[in-house]
Scaffold this active site. Structure first.
Site, PDB file in Angstrom:
ATOM      1  N   ASP A 113       0.818  -1.275  -0.047  1.00 20.43           N
ATOM      2  CA  ASP A 113      -0.041  -0.107   0.092  1.00 20.43           C
ATOM      3  C   ASP A 113       0.839   1.083  -0.079  1.00 20.43           C
ATOM      4  OD1 ASP A 113      -2.054  -1.717   0.190  1.00 20.43           O
ATOM      5  OD2 ASP A 113      -2.914  -0.499   2.077  1.00 20.43           O
ATOM      6  N   HIS A 134      -5.399   3.443  -4.358  1.00 17.24           N
ATOM      7  CA  HIS A 134      -5.262   3.453  -2.669  1.00 17.24           C
ATOM      8  C   HIS A 134      -5.617   4.957  -2.651  1.00 17.24           C
ATOM      9  CE1 HIS A 134      -4.861   2.490   1.091  1.00 17.24           C
ATOM     10  NE2 HIS A 134      -3.840   3.015   1.535  1.00 17.24           N
ATOM     11  N   HIS A 178      -5.069   9.665   0.574  1.00 20.18           N
ATOM     12  CA  HIS A 178      -5.362   8.983   1.601  1.00 20.18           C
ATOM     13  C   HIS A 178      -6.426   9.393   2.760  1.00 20.18           C
ATOM     14  CE1 HIS A 178      -4.017   5.964   4.825  1.00 20.18           C
ATOM     15  NE2 HIS A 178      -3.502   5.257   3.792  1.00 20.18           N
ATOM     16  N   HIS A 206       3.468  -2.385   3.416  1.00 20.73           N
ATOM     17  CA  HIS A 206       3.695  -0.793   2.796  1.00 20.73           C
ATOM     18  C   HIS A 206       5.183  -0.567   2.488  1.00 20.73           C
ATOM     19  CE1 HIS A 206       0.654  -0.565   5.921  1.00 20.73           C
ATOM     20  NE2 HIS A 206       0.101   0.617   4.767  1.00 20.73           N
TER      21      HIS A 206
END
Length: 226
Positions: free
Chosen positions: A37, A88, A92, A182
């Protein structure tokens, strides 16, 4: 939220389902999906080198602002090397706190930025912090996006200890699982070779998220949780 496990989607697939298999048929093999991610980032090329060397496909949930826009060559390489390119959001934002128009903007901007680089819009997304609701699902359905959650996480945003990251993932890994890491944190990329080697020794085959549910295909708007 009602969710569907990738393994359940696979089992329930119609006889004429056309989802693409990976190296194996996960109805017969012990499969697991590796996902990353919030990249791409500075260390993503090194991660891609590892995945290429170990012949492991992954799924990358890319962040638009300051990531896709900053590292277009890396996005292009992710696509070219056979990984699944996914969304994604743009910045964010926690989507459940936003209006439908704001949710759509967060997803569409990233869809368009990725398509401008790879020529294709993603079919998967991961909501930041895994937070979703009916409002998010409706927008995702309109945009042709399935939502993908996870079963194993190292919480690598809280540590740069690669050995700890590896241990946390290995402790949680299971058949038909989806691993969340990540590639933006310093301890993560160095942990990946050990994770891959240990799971291969346990008999796992790595696949992308769509390959995990094949012959089913990801359904837009659906929330998939292993």
């Amino acid at each position: 939220m009602e969710t569907t496990a990738p393994g359940s989607a696979r089992q329930d697939a119609a006889s004429d389902a056309k989802g693409s298999f990976g190296q194996v048929d996960c109805r017969k093999a012990k499969c697991i999906a590796l996902t990353f991610d919030a990249g791409p980032a500075e260390d993503t090329p090194r991660l891609l080198d590892t995945l290429k060397e170990k012949k492991v496909p992954a799924t990358f949930f890319l962040l638009g602002k300051k990531h896709v826009t900053k590292y277009p060559d890396t996005v292009r390489r992710i696509e070219a090397e056979g990984h699944e390119v996914a969304n994604h959001t743009w910045s964010h934002e926690i989507l459940t706190d936003r209006t439908p128009a704001e949710i759509r903007a967060e997803l569409e901007k990233t869809q368009d930025a990725i398509a401008a680089i790879t020529g294709r819009k993603p079919r998967l997304m991961r909501p930041p912090q895994g937070r979703t609701d009916d409002k998010v699902s409706e927008v995702c359905e309109e945009l042709g996006l399935s939502q993908i959650l996870w079963s194993a996480t190292a919480k690598d945003y809280s540590t740069n200890d690669s050995a700890l990251i590896r241990k946390r993932i290995l402790d949680q890994a299971g058949k038909d699982g989806v691993i969340l890491l990540h590639d933006i944190y310093k301890g993560t990329v160095p942990a990946v070779p050990g994770i891959i080697d240990a799971l291969k020794k346990r008999g796992y085959t790595f696949v992308t998220v769509p390959q995990l549910m094949a012959p089913a295909e990801p359904v837009p708007g659906t929330v998939y949780r292993p």
